[in-house]
Scaffold this active site. Sequence first.
Site, PDB file in Angstrom:
ATOM      1  N   CYS A  33     -66.849  19.059  -3.960  1.00 43.90           N
ATOM      2  CA  CYS A  33     -66.233  19.135  -5.298  1.00 43.90           C
ATOM      3  C   CYS A  33     -65.038  18.181  -5.406  1.00 43.90           C
ATOM      4  CB  CYS A  33     -65.802  20.586  -5.531  1.00 43.90           C
ATOM      5  SG  CYS A  33     -64.554  20.822  -6.790  1.00 43.90           S
ATOM      6  N   CYS A  73     -61.717  19.928  -6.013  1.00 46.15           N
ATOM      7  CA  CYS A  73     -61.260  20.608  -4.797  1.00 46.15           C
ATOM      8  C   CYS A  73     -60.629  19.595  -3.847  1.00 46.15           C
ATOM      9  CB  CYS A  73     -62.429  21.299  -4.097  1.00 46.15           C
ATOM     10  SG  CYS A  73     -63.277  22.513  -5.125  1.00 46.15           S
TER      11      CYS A  73
END
Length: 97
Positions: A22, A25
Amino acid sequence: MTYKDVITSSEVVLVEFYASWCPHCQRMMPVVAQIKELLAGKVNIYQFDIDENADLAQKEGADSVPTFIIYKNGKEQWRQSGEMDGQVLLTKIESYI
């Protein structure tokens, strides 16, 4: 260590559910690392990869990543998903200390 042990390991606990793939992230990783340093000894911070902890992420309702959850005395106080400014996250955590 169970999830209950994690969320009761200190008075205030930050949990992050993330995924290695991600991009949001990945951008939050250095932010969380810095907050970990700043709040060492005051707040325990745990990070769970949703791919390695799929059942836990599902059980805790972490449907999108990153998801940040603040617990105080083992009870959920605040939750937000998505990338955010590090100062916003730090201020939010400090408001529970």
